[in-house]
Design a protein around this motif. Structure first.
Motif, PDB file in Angstrom:
ATOM      1  N   UNK A  75     -28.774 -21.856   7.161  1.00  0.00           N
ATOM      2  CA  UNK A  75     -30.205 -21.604   6.977  1.00  0.00           C
ATOM      3  C   UNK A  75     -30.430 -20.469   5.984  1.00  0.00           C
ATOM      4  N   UNK A  76     -29.618 -19.427   6.074  1.00  0.00           N
ATOM      5  CA  UNK A  76     -29.738 -18.314   5.126  1.00  0.00           C
ATOM      6  C   UNK A  76     -29.366 -18.776   3.719  1.00  0.00           C
ATOM      7  N   UNK A  77     -28.358 -19.631   3.615  1.00  0.00           N
ATOM      8  CA  UNK A  77     -27.967 -20.161   2.304  1.00  0.00           C
ATOM      9  C   UNK A  77     -29.100 -20.979   1.689  1.00  0.00           C
ATOM     10  N   UNK A  78     -29.780 -21.779   2.495  1.00  0.00           N
ATOM     11  CA  UNK A  78     -30.909 -22.567   1.993  1.00  0.00           C
ATOM     12  C   UNK A  78     -32.016 -21.644   1.489  1.00  0.00           C
ATOM     13  N   UNK A  79     -32.330 -20.624   2.252  1.00  0.00           N
ATOM     14  CA  UNK A  79     -33.386 -19.684   1.857  1.00  0.00           C
ATOM     15  C   UNK A  79     -33.036 -19.004   0.538  1.00  0.00           C
ATOM     16  N   UNK A  80     -31.800 -18.533   0.411  1.00  0.00           N
ATOM     17  CA  UNK A  80     -31.392 -17.860  -0.819  1.00  0.00           C
ATOM     18  C   UNK A  80     -31.394 -18.813  -2.012  1.00  0.00           C
ATOM     19  N   UNK A  81     -30.959 -20.037  -1.790  1.00  0.00           N
ATOM     20  CA  UNK A  81     -30.956 -21.024  -2.879  1.00  0.00           C
ATOM     21  C   UNK A  81     -32.376 -21.357  -3.329  1.00  0.00           C
ATOM     22  N   UNK A  82     -33.274 -21.521  -2.375  1.00  0.00           N
ATOM     23  CA  UNK A  82     -34.671 -21.824  -2.715  1.00  0.00           C
ATOM     24  C   UNK A  82     -35.292 -20.661  -3.485  1.00  0.00           C
TER      25      UNK A  82
END
Length: 161
Positions: A75-82
């Protein structure tokens, strides 16, 4: 008693020549018009990425499952990528960078953004939710793929033909 039509030369709204607005549109530089269109698409990509990220996050927030440490990492990876993708699209729209700007070695920002989108989609799909909104991140990427293809340098014409 009828009043005569006002003199067109004194009316500020009257055009001096018929079709003057069409001539102004024709006189506009095609390269500038194309750049303005590309800038509009880049702003659209930023907003679409923001919306897609919002859908992904709302799907994660609405789930009643307890996330494991690996799910939280995803979830943190998705947020950072977005956030990285939004920053890229806004930077392109504000003419700070282009998709062809070299980022790492011989890789340009479009190629790096492709990896970032792939990570975001995979991590978004791996998080245990019933939501598949991570796939919506592919729409803004597809628009940038189209822009990237439009903006490529044309090879010089062969003078022997």
């Amino acid at each position: 008693m009828t009043r005569p039509d006002p003199d067109p030369s004194t009316d500020p709204k009257a055009s001096k020549e018929p079709g003057e607005s069409e001539k102004a549109a024709e006189d506009e530089d095609p390269a500038e018009r194309a750049r303005r269109t590309i800038r509009t698409f880049e702003w659209s990509c930023a907003w679409l990425t923001l919306l897609a990220g919002g859908f992904v996050l709302s799907g994660m927030a609405q789930t009643e499952k307890n996330f494991t440490a690996l799910a939280w990492l995803g979830a943190i990876a998705v947020i950072l990528c977005v956030l990285a993708l939004i920053a890229l699209y806004v930077g392109c729209a504000r003419d700070k960078v282009t998709l062809r700007t070299r980022a790492v070695g011989s890789f340009d920002l479009f190629q790096v953004s492709t990896v970032v989108v792939a990570v975001a989609v995979i991590c978004g799909l791996a998080v245990p939710t019933d939501n598949r909104s991570a796939l919506s991140l592919l729409l803004p990427w597809a628009l940038t793929y189209w822009i990237y293809g439009m903006d490529r340098e044309k090879p010089p014409a062969d003078p022997t033909t």
